[in-house]
Design an enzyme around this catalytic site. Structure first.
Site, PDB file in Angstrom:
ATOM      1  N   CYS A  67     -17.773   9.623  11.215  1.00  0.00           N
ATOM      2  CA  CYS A  67     -18.384  10.545  13.079  1.00  0.00           C
ATOM      3  C   CYS A  67     -19.893  10.156  12.049  1.00  0.00           C
ATOM      4  CB  CYS A  67     -18.257  11.514  12.812  1.00  0.00           C
ATOM      5  SG  CYS A  67     -16.108  12.185  13.540  1.00  0.00           S
ATOM      6  N   ASN A  89     -18.617  -3.020   5.540  1.00  0.00           N
ATOM      7  CA  ASN A  89     -17.596  -2.005   4.248  1.00  0.00           C
ATOM      8  C   ASN A  89     -18.443  -1.628   2.855  1.00  0.00           C
ATOM      9  OD1 ASN A  89     -15.451  -0.830   3.307  1.00  0.00           O
ATOM     10  ND2 ASN A  89     -14.253  -1.818   4.115  1.00  0.00           N
ATOM     11  N   ASP A  90     -18.163  -0.074   2.556  1.00  0.00           N
ATOM     12  CA  ASP A  90     -19.427   0.029   1.613  1.00  0.00           C
ATOM     13  C   ASP A  90     -17.897  -0.649   0.181  1.00  0.00           C
ATOM     14  OD1 ASP A  90     -20.970   2.122   3.241  1.00  0.00           O
ATOM     15  OD2 ASP A  90     -18.977   3.336   3.937  1.00  0.00           O
ATOM     16  N   ASN A  93      -6.406  -1.132  11.468  1.00  0.00           N
ATOM     17  CA  ASN A  93      -4.460   0.070  10.926  1.00  0.00           C
ATOM     18  C   ASN A  93      -4.480   0.562  11.801  1.00  0.00           C
ATOM     19  OD1 ASN A  93      -3.759  -2.759   9.238  1.00  0.00           O
ATOM     20  ND2 ASN A  93      -5.185  -2.502   7.221  1.00  0.00           N
ATOM     21  N   GLY A 115      -1.250   2.359   5.812  1.00  0.00           N
ATOM     22  CA  GLY A 115      -2.595   2.737   5.247  1.00  0.00           C
ATOM     23  C   GLY A 115      -3.625   2.642   6.035  1.00  0.00           C
ATOM     24  N   CYS A 116      -3.983   3.042   6.840  1.00  0.00           N
ATOM     25  CA  CYS A 116      -5.352   3.740   7.402  1.00  0.00           C
ATOM     26  C   CYS A 116      -5.532   5.498   6.636  1.00  0.00           C
ATOM     27  CB  CYS A 116      -4.908   3.728   9.296  1.00  0.00           C
ATOM     28  SG  CYS A 116      -6.366   4.991   9.702  1.00  0.00           S
ATOM     29  N   HIS A 167     -10.906   3.492  14.635  1.00  0.00           N
ATOM     30  CA  HIS A 167     -11.804   2.717  14.236  1.00  0.00           C
ATOM     31  C   HIS A 167     -11.067   1.073  13.839  1.00  0.00           C
ATOM     32  CE1 HIS A 167     -10.141   4.057   9.570  1.00  0.00           C
ATOM     33  NE2 HIS A 167     -10.748   2.650  10.011  1.00  0.00           N
ATOM     34  N   GLN A 203     -11.180  -3.095  11.420  1.00  0.00           N
ATOM     35  CA  GLN A 203     -11.861  -3.684  10.727  1.00  0.00           C
ATOM     36  C   GLN A 203     -12.259  -5.170  10.946  1.00  0.00           C
ATOM     37  OE1 GLN A 203     -11.305  -3.107   6.016  1.00  0.00           O
ATOM     38  NE2 GLN A 203      -9.934  -1.709   6.746  1.00  0.00           N
ATOM     39  N   LYS A 224      11.103   1.210   9.985  1.00  0.00           N
ATOM     40  CA  LYS A 224      11.591   0.009   9.415  1.00  0.00           C
ATOM     41  C   LYS A 224      10.954  -0.958   8.171  1.00  0.00           C
ATOM     42  CE  LYS A 224      13.177  -4.474   9.590  1.00  0.00           C
ATOM     43  NZ  LYS A 224      14.478  -5.213   9.178  1.00  0.00           N
ATOM     44  N   TYR A 248      16.076  -8.317   1.223  1.00  0.00           N
ATOM     45  CA  TYR A 248      16.973  -9.653   1.495  1.00  0.00           C
ATOM     46  C   TYR A 248      15.435 -10.035   1.903  1.00  0.00           C
ATOM     47  CZ  TYR A 248      19.266 -13.598   3.967  1.00  0.00           C
ATOM     48  OH  TYR A 248      19.190 -15.209   3.994  1.00  0.00           O
ATOM     49  N   GLN A 261      14.660  -9.957   8.798  1.00  0.00           N
ATOM     50  CA  GLN A 261      15.176  -9.730   9.932  1.00  0.00           C
ATOM     51  C   GLN A 261      15.122  -8.745  10.417  1.00  0.00           C
ATOM     52  OE1 GLN A 261      17.639  -6.269   8.738  1.00  0.00           O
ATOM     53  NE2 GLN A 261      18.520  -7.470  10.335  1.00  0.00           N
TER      54      GLN A 261
END
Length: 350
Positions: free
Chosen positions: A54, A76-77, A153, A159-160, A166, A168, A311, A316, A323
């Protein structure tokens, strides 16, 4: 699309990577389809005092964000790769390794913590696109930088770590494997046909319209014939452009419009803030011409049947081949038929 293949197992070829994906549409008839429910609408404030993205806040590195009003970028820090480092190469029989360098940047799309792309105004998404163009040009022109990967992301499942809008940008010395594969197949087609592989593919898709979701004067959003993720989408410029730096002002607005409309449909599909990873694949930098390249933006969303059923690439798919259950045509039809107004605003109108 053949009715037989629309309901029976088959595999499809990815013309850009040379890989195959299994399609198993009959699996949608399984008795258990996963729990289907509406996720609670998350309401976030426009400003969060302890959010490190922010405006005006102190990041974990100690750096203080400016009171920015438009897209804001910074290195990126905690980057995965560093801009500088020892230069070393190891070749010991079958064991190989080499140093890698990269400039990793964060792009804050908006000062408003509560927004996502489908909720942003088109003119504000244009500013994000202008920032991507600027960074692609500046990073790509630096010595030792041969590829610039722009991505986002969205959602904690992807994984955000911070919900502030934002993305990257990683710009690195070596070409990533996906780009190596796509460069190879696009170049092979170009050398034979003197035409963009993606341009030829787009022309075929526009003839059938089976997998097209959205289109305007400059861009088309479609589910690729070879899509792996349930609602995977590719946005393609109608013109044969190698990279986003070639877009003019009118095309930037068209790009912003189709990104917004696609993301609205994603959110409307299951009435939730739809998670995904998106990224722009475009020509390598480094000073060489790449007439074979045709840039495109990809969205890889994990949701399958509801806001809570995802998903996962397991079993497999990890050990043999990707798939999918629903066909690309079914996914395109579902997205195409959704409202073009965000579900939260439709609810507010009732």
């Amino acid at each position: 699309m053949s009715e037989t293949l629309n309901s029976a197992p088959h595999r499809r070829y990815n013309i850009l990577t040379g890989e195959w994906v299994l399609v198993s549409p009959h699996r949608t008839k399984r008795p258990w389809q996963g729990k289907s429910e509406k996720a609670a609408v998350e309401k976030r404030p426009q400003y969060v005092p302890d959010c490190y993205l922010c405006p005006g806040n102190t990041r974990s590195s100690g750096a203080v964000n400016p009171d920015y009003k438009e897209p804001f970028t910074f290195e990126n820090d905690f980057p995965a790769l560093m801009p500088e480092g020892p230069s070393e190469k190891i070749s010991n029989g079958l064991l190989q390794a080499e140093s890698e360098t990269c400039i990793c940047k964060v792009v804050c799309f908006s000062p408003d913590h509560s927004l996502t792309l489908p909720l942003m105004e088109i003119q504000d998404i244009v500013k994000v696109i202008e920032t991507w163009k600027k960074e692609y040009k500046e990073l790509g022109s630096q010595p030792g930088i041969n590829y610039v990967q722009i991505f986002e992301n969205k959602g904690d499942v992807m994984g955000c770590s911070n919900p502030h809008p934002h993305g990257q940008i990683w710009s690195q010395r070596s070409l990533p494997p996906e780009i190596v594969k796509k460069s190879k197949h696009q170049l092979e087609f170009w050398e034979v046909n003197k035409k963009s592989l993606i341009k030829a593919y787009l022309e075929q898709e526009l003839e059938t319209q089976e997998r097209v979701i959205l289109q305007n004067d400059h861009f088309v959003a479609l589910v690729p014939y070879w899509a792996v993720w349930p609602y995977e989408v590719m946005i393609v410029p109608r013109e044969h452009y190698q990279h986003i730096g070639q877009l003019n002002t009118e095309e930037e607005s068209a790009f912003a419009e189709i990104i917004k409309q696609l993301c609205i449909r994603y959110d409307n599909l299951f009435n939730t803030s739809f998670p995904y990873s998106s990224g722009i694949h475009q020509a390598p930098t480094g000073g060489e011409d790449h007439p074979e390249w045709h840039f495109h933006m990809l969205f890889y969303p994990p949701l399958l049947r509801s806001a809570t059923v995802k998903k996962f690439m397991v079993g497999y798919e990890l050990f043999a081949s990707p798939q999918r259950d629903i066909t690309a045509e079914q996914a395109a039809e579902a997205l195409r038929n959704l409202p073009d107004i965000h579900y939260t605003r439709l609810q507010n109108e009732r």
